[in-house]
Design an enzyme around this catalytic site. Sequence first.
Site, PDB file in Angstrom:
ATOM      1  N   GLY A 180     -11.626 -18.450 -43.858  1.00  0.00           N
ATOM      2  CA  GLY A 180     -12.289 -17.824 -42.685  1.00  0.00           C
ATOM      3  C   GLY A 180     -11.535 -16.271 -42.389  1.00  0.00           C
ATOM      4  N   LYS A 182     -31.705 -29.811 -48.555  1.00  0.00           N
ATOM      5  CA  LYS A 182     -31.460 -28.476 -47.650  1.00  0.00           C
ATOM      6  C   LYS A 182     -32.255 -28.370 -46.556  1.00  0.00           C
ATOM      7  CE  LYS A 182     -30.266 -24.956 -50.677  1.00  0.00           C
ATOM      8  NZ  LYS A 182     -28.963 -24.449 -50.508  1.00  0.00           N
ATOM      9  N   MET A 203     -20.365 -20.822 -49.193  1.00  0.00           N
ATOM     10  CA  MET A 203     -20.653 -21.080 -50.751  1.00  0.00           C
ATOM     11  C   MET A 203     -21.966 -22.055 -50.842  1.00  0.00           C
ATOM     12  SD  MET A 203     -18.534 -19.425 -51.876  1.00  0.00           S
ATOM     13  CE  MET A 203     -16.888 -18.556 -52.077  1.00  0.00           C
ATOM     14  N   ILE A 245     -28.922 -19.938 -49.492  1.00  0.00           N
ATOM     15  CA  ILE A 245     -29.705 -20.026 -48.275  1.00  0.00           C
ATOM     16  C   ILE A 245     -31.196 -20.355 -48.882  1.00  0.00           C
ATOM     17  CG2 ILE A 245     -30.649 -18.767 -46.158  1.00  0.00           C
ATOM     18  CD1 ILE A 245     -27.915 -19.355 -45.911  1.00  0.00           C
ATOM     19  N   HIS A 299     -19.625 -10.159 -51.077  1.00  0.00           N
ATOM     20  CA  HIS A 299     -19.142 -10.865 -52.308  1.00  0.00           C
ATOM     21  C   HIS A 299     -17.993 -10.169 -52.809  1.00  0.00           C
ATOM     22  CE1 HIS A 299     -19.704 -13.133 -55.796  1.00  0.00           C
ATOM     23  NE2 HIS A 299     -19.575 -12.220 -56.556  1.00  0.00           N
TER      24      HIS A 299
HETATM   25  C1  GAR Z   1     -14.488 -13.863 -49.530  1.00  0.00           C
HETATM   26  O1  GAR Z   1     -13.587 -13.064 -50.584  1.00  0.00           O
HETATM   27  C2  GAR Z   1     -15.741 -13.567 -49.837  1.00  0.00           C
HETATM   28  O2  GAR Z   1     -16.151 -12.361 -50.278  1.00  0.00           O
HETATM   29  C3  GAR Z   1     -16.094 -14.716 -50.851  1.00  0.00           C
HETATM   30  O3  GAR Z   1     -15.329 -15.932 -50.321  1.00  0.00           O
HETATM   31  C4  GAR Z   1     -14.181 -15.262 -49.599  1.00  0.00           C
HETATM   32  C5  GAR Z   1     -14.181 -16.016 -48.408  1.00  0.00           C
HETATM   33  O4  GAR Z   1     -12.946 -15.729 -47.950  1.00  0.00           O
HETATM   34  N1  GAR Z   1     -17.654 -14.968 -50.931  1.00  0.00           N
HETATM   35  C6  GAR Z   1     -18.138 -15.237 -52.071  1.00  0.00           C
HETATM   36  O5  GAR Z   1     -17.610 -15.403 -53.078  1.00  0.00           O
HETATM   37  C7  GAR Z   1     -19.801 -15.477 -52.078  1.00  0.00           C
HETATM   38  N2  GAR Z   1     -20.227 -15.730 -53.119  1.00  0.00           N
HETATM   39  P1  GAR Z   1     -12.606 -15.974 -46.487  1.00  0.00           P
HETATM   40  O6  GAR Z   1     -12.868 -17.543 -46.174  1.00  0.00           O
HETATM   41  O7  GAR Z   1     -10.923 -15.684 -46.212  1.00  0.00           O
HETATM   42  O8  GAR Z   1     -13.393 -15.258 -45.559  1.00  0.00           O
END
Ligand code: GAR
Length: 200
Positions: free
Chosen positions: A12, A65, A90, A93, A109
Site C-alpha cells: 500500500g 467474482k 492483483m 475487474i 502498473h
Molecule cells: C505497484 O508497483 C503497482 O504498480 C503494482 O503493484 C505495486 C503495489 O505496490 N501493480 C501491478 O503490478 C498491477 N498489475 P504498493 O502496494 O506498495 O502500492
Amino acid sequence: MKNIAIFASGSGSNFQAISEAVQAGHIEANISLLVCDQPGAYVIERARTAKIPSFVFRAKDYQNKEDYEKEIALLLRNRNVEWIVLAGYMRLIGPTLLKQYEGRIVNIHPSLLPNFPGKDAIGQALAAGAQWTGVTIHYVDAGMDTGPIIAQERTRLEANETRESLQQKIQAIEHKLYPSILQMLLTIGDVKHDEKTRAY
Ligand code: GAR
C-alpha cells in the site's frame, strides 16, 4: 469534492502516497473506502492509521467474482463513490464493476505498457535485459493491464541495476505520478471554459 475508493492487495505504498496527497490538498477528493482482497495486507494497517474505512474480503469466501463485486458495488454506491483507483490490486475487474464505473477506473502498473503486463513487471524487465522501463497509468478494461494509456514515465536500467534499486526508482516515480494524474482526472471535468472570454 469527489469520493474515490482505492483497491489494493499489498503493502500500500501507493495508497499512502495518495492519502498523503489528499491530506495535503494536492488531490481534491475524499478517500471513502479501501477495498482489499488480502486480509493480511499491510495496506489495511495504513488505512486504519489514516482513519479510512476498509472493506476486506477473501475471494474464496464467495462463489464467484460477480458475487463479491456485487457486494463491493453496493458499498461504493452507498458512499457515492465516483472513481475507482487501483493501487496494486492483483485481480481483474469483472463486468459488474466495469459496467457501474465505465471510464472511471484507473490502474498503475510498473512497466511501460504494453511491455511486461501481469505479475512481477519489474522482474520481467530485468530478465529481458531491457534498457528502459517505467510506470504506466491507464484506464481499466476487461483485460490484464490493457486499456487506454493516460500517462507514462520512463527510467533507465543501469548496468548494475538490482531488483531493489529498480523497485526504488519505480516507486519514487509512482508516488509522484499517481497523485498528480489523479488530481488531473478528478478535476478536469470541473474546468469550465467561457466561450466569450476564452477564459477557464
Ligand atoms: C505497484 O508497483 C503497482 O504498480 C503494482 O503493484 C505495486 C503495489 O505496490 N501493480 C501491478 O503490478 C498491477 N498489475 P504498493 O502496494 O506498495 O502500492
